[in-house]
Design a protein around this motif. Sequence first.
Motif, PDB file in Angstrom:
ATOM      1  N   THR A  43       0.534  -1.125   0.402  1.00  0.00           N
ATOM      2  CA  THR A  43      -0.215   0.312  -0.186  1.00  0.00           C
ATOM      3  C   THR A  43       0.818   1.327  -0.404  1.00  0.00           C
ATOM      4  N   LYS A  44       0.801   2.509  -0.095  1.00  0.00           N
ATOM      5  CA  LYS A  44       1.386   3.671  -0.573  1.00  0.00           C
ATOM      6  C   LYS A  44       1.829   3.792   0.872  1.00  0.00           C
ATOM      7  N   GLY A  45       1.211   4.225   0.842  1.00  0.00           N
ATOM      8  CA  GLY A  45       2.324   4.650   3.058  1.00  0.00           C
ATOM      9  C   GLY A  45       3.019   3.544   3.975  1.00  0.00           C
ATOM     10  N   CYS A  46       2.841   1.783   3.460  1.00  0.00           N
ATOM     11  CA  CYS A  46       3.430   1.209   4.057  1.00  0.00           C
ATOM     12  C   CYS A  46       5.086   1.086   2.700  1.00  0.00           C
ATOM     13  N   THR A  47       4.525   1.147   1.807  1.00  0.00           N
ATOM     14  CA  THR A  47       5.620   0.952   0.592  1.00  0.00           C
ATOM     15  C   THR A  47       6.572   2.553   0.789  1.00  0.00           C
ATOM     16  N   ILE A  48       6.291   3.310   0.992  1.00  0.00           N
ATOM     17  CA  ILE A  48       7.052   4.556   1.584  1.00  0.00           C
ATOM     18  C   ILE A  48       7.827   4.234   2.626  1.00  0.00           C
ATOM     19  N   GLU A  49       7.021   4.463   3.584  1.00  0.00           N
ATOM     20  CA  GLU A  49       7.976   4.115   4.920  1.00  0.00           C
ATOM     21  C   GLU A  49       9.104   2.660   4.774  1.00  0.00           C
ATOM     22  N   LYS A  51      10.732   1.178   2.365  1.00  0.00           N
ATOM     23  CA  LYS A  51      11.787   1.923   0.986  1.00  0.00           C
ATOM     24  C   LYS A  51      12.398   2.718   1.945  1.00  0.00           C
ATOM     25  N   GLU A  52      11.858   3.574   2.897  1.00  0.00           N
ATOM     26  CA  GLU A  52      12.902   4.513   3.468  1.00  0.00           C
ATOM     27  C   GLU A  52      13.910   3.498   4.604  1.00  0.00           C
ATOM     28  N   PHE A  53      13.386   3.358   5.642  1.00  0.00           N
ATOM     29  CA  PHE A  53      14.004   2.095   6.381  1.00  0.00           C
ATOM     30  C   PHE A  53      14.950   1.157   4.783  1.00  0.00           C
ATOM     31  N   SER A  54      15.179   0.407   4.433  1.00  0.00           N
ATOM     32  CA  SER A  54      15.235  -0.689   3.143  1.00  0.00           C
ATOM     33  C   SER A  54      16.715   0.257   2.592  1.00  0.00           C
ATOM     34  N   GLU A  55      16.538   1.881   2.053  1.00  0.00           N
ATOM     35  CA  GLU A  55      17.566   2.987   1.630  1.00  0.00           C
ATOM     36  C   GLU A  55      18.632   2.605   2.436  1.00  0.00           C
ATOM     37  N   LEU A  56      18.023   2.929   3.599  1.00  0.00           N
ATOM     38  CA  LEU A  56      18.984   3.696   5.316  1.00  0.00           C
ATOM     39  C   LEU A  56      19.214   2.809   5.633  1.00  0.00           C
ATOM     40  N   ILE A  57      19.276   0.988   5.612  1.00  0.00           N
ATOM     41  CA  ILE A  57      20.210   0.002   5.642  1.00  0.00           C
ATOM     42  C   ILE A  57      21.596  -0.470   6.699  1.00  0.00           C
ATOM     43  N   LYS A  58      22.226   0.208   5.261  1.00  0.00           N
ATOM     44  CA  LYS A  58      24.224   0.157   5.768  1.00  0.00           C
ATOM     45  C   LYS A  58      23.929   0.967   6.668  1.00  0.00           C
ATOM     46  N   GLU A  59      23.675   2.307   6.802  1.00  0.00           N
ATOM     47  CA  GLU A  59      23.884   3.343   8.182  1.00  0.00           C
ATOM     48  C   GLU A  59      23.347   2.592   9.161  1.00  0.00           C
ATOM     49  N   PHE A  60      21.754   2.165   9.542  1.00  0.00           N
ATOM     50  CA  PHE A  60      21.735   1.853  10.414  1.00  0.00           C
ATOM     51  C   PHE A  60      22.865   0.026  11.052  1.00  0.00           C
ATOM     52  N   LYS A  84       8.844  -7.119  -5.233  1.00  0.00           N
ATOM     53  CA  LYS A  84       9.477  -5.999  -5.741  1.00  0.00           C
ATOM     54  C   LYS A  84       9.380  -5.158  -5.441  1.00  0.00           C
ATOM     55  N   GLU A  85       9.850  -4.538  -4.016  1.00  0.00           N
ATOM     56  CA  GLU A  85      10.102  -3.130  -4.259  1.00  0.00           C
ATOM     57  C   GLU A  85      11.369  -2.976  -3.193  1.00  0.00           C
ATOM     58  N   ASN A  86      12.631  -4.231  -3.882  1.00  0.00           N
ATOM     59  CA  ASN A  86      13.727  -4.289  -3.251  1.00  0.00           C
ATOM     60  C   ASN A  86      14.219  -4.157  -2.116  1.00  0.00           C
ATOM     61  N   HIS A 143       9.694   9.361   8.042  1.00  0.00           N
ATOM     62  CA  HIS A 143      10.261   8.059   9.841  1.00  0.00           C
ATOM     63  C   HIS A 143      11.606   7.179  10.327  1.00  0.00           C
ATOM     64  N   ALA A 144      12.358   6.639   8.973  1.00  0.00           N
ATOM     65  CA  ALA A 144      13.583   5.747   8.773  1.00  0.00           C
ATOM     66  C   ALA A 144      14.207   7.227   9.479  1.00  0.00           C
ATOM     67  N   GLU A 145      14.149   8.567   8.773  1.00  0.00           N
ATOM     68  CA  GLU A 145      15.521   8.857   8.468  1.00  0.00           C
ATOM     69  C   GLU A 145      15.380   9.457  10.604  1.00  0.00           C
ATOM     70  N   LYS A 146      14.474   9.625  10.577  1.00  0.00           N
ATOM     71  CA  LYS A 146      13.886  10.964  12.096  1.00  0.00           C
ATOM     72  C   LYS A 146      14.524   9.362  13.446  1.00  0.00           C
TER      73      LYS A 146
END
Length: 154
Positions: A43-49, A51-60, A84-86, A143-146
């Motif tokens: 769903t739109k909001g869940c995909t955004i959230e 993907k943002e966590f996924s994009e920052l995974i190396k920093e985590f 689908k969203e890698n 949210h992930a960046e926060k």
Amino acid sequence: MNKIKAGDKAPIFNAKNQDNKDISLYSFGNKTIILYFYPKDMTKGCTIENKEFSELIKEFDILDAVIIGISPDSIESHKKFITKENLKQMLISDSTKEIANSYGVWVEKSMYGRKYMGILRSTFIIKDGIIKEAFYNVKSSGHAEKILNMLKNF
């Protein structure tokens, strides 16, 4: 709803991830756990959230933190969503809503006057079995960046 707050003992959970592997609160040793609940795969909001966590995974990873997303979706749904969203993070299936209930995020919601039960988008930072921070009713975007920035200041 019983809200969990910083300082509380984290409710123990046992569930299966997208690879049908058993995962528990204690599967990650001394790592900090970022446990986030979201309503529905793809769903739109869940995909955004997600993907943002996924994009920052190396920093985590650098901060010795593991990211775990939880929704009531099936293991199969999680597999499709990850492909689908890698996505890079682990997703846990909580089809019984037992984990969501224990964290106080399976709540009555209302849309257009219709009441129904659903997941309250929430995130918990857990270290050594203790809730360090709890965020309820979060916005998916940014949210992930926060959370990452907060972790940098721990």
